[in-house]
Design a protein around this motif. Structure first.
Motif, PDB file in Angstrom:
ATOM      1  N   ASN A 185      -0.393 -11.459  -4.738  1.00 30.90           N
ATOM      2  CA  ASN A 185      -0.154 -11.890  -3.359  1.00 30.90           C
ATOM      3  C   ASN A 185      -0.398 -10.737  -2.399  1.00 30.90           C
ATOM      4  N   THR A 186      -0.958  -9.676  -2.882  1.00 31.27           N
ATOM      5  CA  THR A 186      -1.352  -8.461  -2.163  1.00 31.27           C
ATOM      6  C   THR A 186      -0.208  -7.761  -1.453  1.00 31.27           C
ATOM      7  N   SER A 187       0.059  -6.565  -1.931  1.00 32.20           N
ATOM      8  CA  SER A 187       0.993  -5.693  -1.226  1.00 32.20           C
ATOM      9  C   SER A 187       0.217  -4.561  -0.557  1.00 32.20           C
ATOM     10  N   VAL A 188      -0.152  -3.552  -1.327  1.00 33.65           N
ATOM     11  CA  VAL A 188      -0.683  -2.263  -0.855  1.00 33.65           C
ATOM     12  C   VAL A 188       0.188  -1.690   0.272  1.00 33.65           C
ATOM     13  N   ASN A 189       1.421  -2.176   0.369  1.00 37.84           N
ATOM     14  CA  ASN A 189       2.323  -1.782   1.448  1.00 37.84           C
ATOM     15  C   ASN A 189       3.765  -2.059   1.002  1.00 37.84           C
ATOM     16  N   PRO A 190       4.489  -1.021   0.588  1.00 35.19           N
ATOM     17  CA  PRO A 190       5.860  -1.240   0.109  1.00 35.19           C
ATOM     18  C   PRO A 190       6.795  -1.878   1.132  1.00 35.19           C
ATOM     19  N   ALA A 191       6.610  -1.581   2.406  1.00 39.98           N
ATOM     20  CA  ALA A 191       7.475  -2.187   3.421  1.00 39.98           C
ATOM     21  C   ALA A 191       7.224  -3.686   3.501  1.00 39.98           C
ATOM     22  N   ARG A 192       5.956  -4.084   3.501  1.00 40.78           N
ATOM     23  CA  ARG A 192       5.601  -5.510   3.539  1.00 40.78           C
ATOM     24  C   ARG A 192       6.222  -6.250   2.355  1.00 40.78           C
ATOM     25  N   SER A 193       6.289  -5.591   1.198  1.00 46.85           N
ATOM     26  CA  SER A 193       6.881  -6.214   0.022  1.00 46.85           C
ATOM     27  C   SER A 193       8.399  -6.284   0.116  1.00 46.85           C
ATOM     28  N   THR A 194       9.005  -5.269   0.716  1.00 47.45           N
ATOM     29  CA  THR A 194      10.460  -5.161   0.731  1.00 47.45           C
ATOM     30  C   THR A 194      11.115  -6.202   1.628  1.00 47.45           C
ATOM     31  N   GLY A 195      10.582  -6.424   2.819  1.00 47.24           N
ATOM     32  CA  GLY A 195      11.202  -7.372   3.747  1.00 47.24           C
ATOM     33  C   GLY A 195      11.410  -8.746   3.136  1.00 47.24           C
ATOM     34  N   PRO A 196      10.353  -9.418   2.673  1.00 48.61           N
ATOM     35  CA  PRO A 196      10.531 -10.733   2.050  1.00 48.61           C
ATOM     36  C   PRO A 196      11.377 -10.694   0.782  1.00 48.61           C
ATOM     37  N   ALA A 197      11.201  -9.667  -0.067  1.00 40.89           N
ATOM     38  CA  ALA A 197      11.930  -9.617  -1.337  1.00 40.89           C
ATOM     39  C   ALA A 197      13.431  -9.518  -1.122  1.00 40.89           C
TER      40      ALA A 197
END
Length: 235
Positions: A185-197
């Motif tokens: 689902n494409t991250s390449v960005n830990p912040a983008r992953s953290t918010g939804p998770a």
């Protein structure tokens, strides 16, 4: 250079805009039967968020909007170590706020449920849109973040055409999503992953470690590689 507080505010906004536009498009617009924007539309949305935010506030903070970018720029010698933690904290804060906003909007539709993919979380195996393994996700995130950082470092080089870096970076992020949405689902960005998770919890939160380790590793490798690729006058 702007004060640290102004730079952090710009990073909060830029990361908020990226997650709102990218994840928001996936949650709100991608799944509509017959008229949804699908993977290609979501890919374009992520690219457009980075492009527009970079032009809007990139001149204030440098336009990182991504902890991996911050670590990569630090590894390349372009960003001071003292500002890494504040930048990362600001980026994560912006991503969390965006995830909350997306959830509030999505909850306005009857039948919405905060399912594992309800907020465009990243994941592998059962959370991978295409059912890809952890190893596949790890390789994709490291390699694609590496490439992303090389493009960022090259397009912002002093010898590169002035004013075009946000376009190159936005198109690069679009391409990255076209490749890897089916994988993680494409991250390449830990912040983008953290918010939804953080909001979805469960398995999405358990798998979050990969979307910190892999992008940051790829970014640091790119930053170190850039030191050898570019000469001293290009920094």
């Amino acid at each position: 250079m702007a004060s640290l507080s102004r730079r952090l505010s710009a990073e909060v906004f830029g990361t908020f805009w990226l997650v709102l536009g990218g994840c928001g498009s996936a949650v709100l617009a991608a799944g509509i039967p017959d008229v949804g924007i699908a993977f290609a539309g979501v890919s374009l949305a992520f690219g457009l968020t980075v492009l527009t935010a970079a032009y809007a506030v990139g001149h204030i903070s440098g336009g990182h909007f991504n902890p991996a970018v911050t670590f990569g720029l630090w590894a390349s010698g372009r960003f001071p170590a003292r500002d890494v933690v504040p930048y990362v904290a600001a980026q994560v804060a912006g991503a969390i706020v965006a995830a909350v906003v997306i959830l509030q909007i999505a909850s306005g539709k009857a039948g919405f449920a905060l399912a594992p993919n309800g907020l465009a979380v990243n994941g592998f195996e059962s959370l991978s849109p295409g059912g890809y393994t952890m190893a596949a996700g790890l390789i994709a995130e490291v390699v694609l973040t590496f490439g992303f950082l090389i493009i960022i470092l090259g397009s912002t080089d002093r010898r590169a055409p002035a004013g075009f870096a946000p376009i190159a970076i936005g198109l690069a992020l679009t391409l990255i999503h076209l490749i890897s949405i089916p994988v993680t689902n494409t991250s390449v960005n830990p912040a983008r992953s953290t918010g939804p998770a953080l909001l979805v919890g469960g398995l999405a939160l358990q798998q979050l470690w990969l979307f910190w380790i892999a992008p940051i590793a790829g970014a640091i490798i790119a930053g170190l590689a850039w030191r050898g690729l570019a000469d001293d006058t290009s920094q």
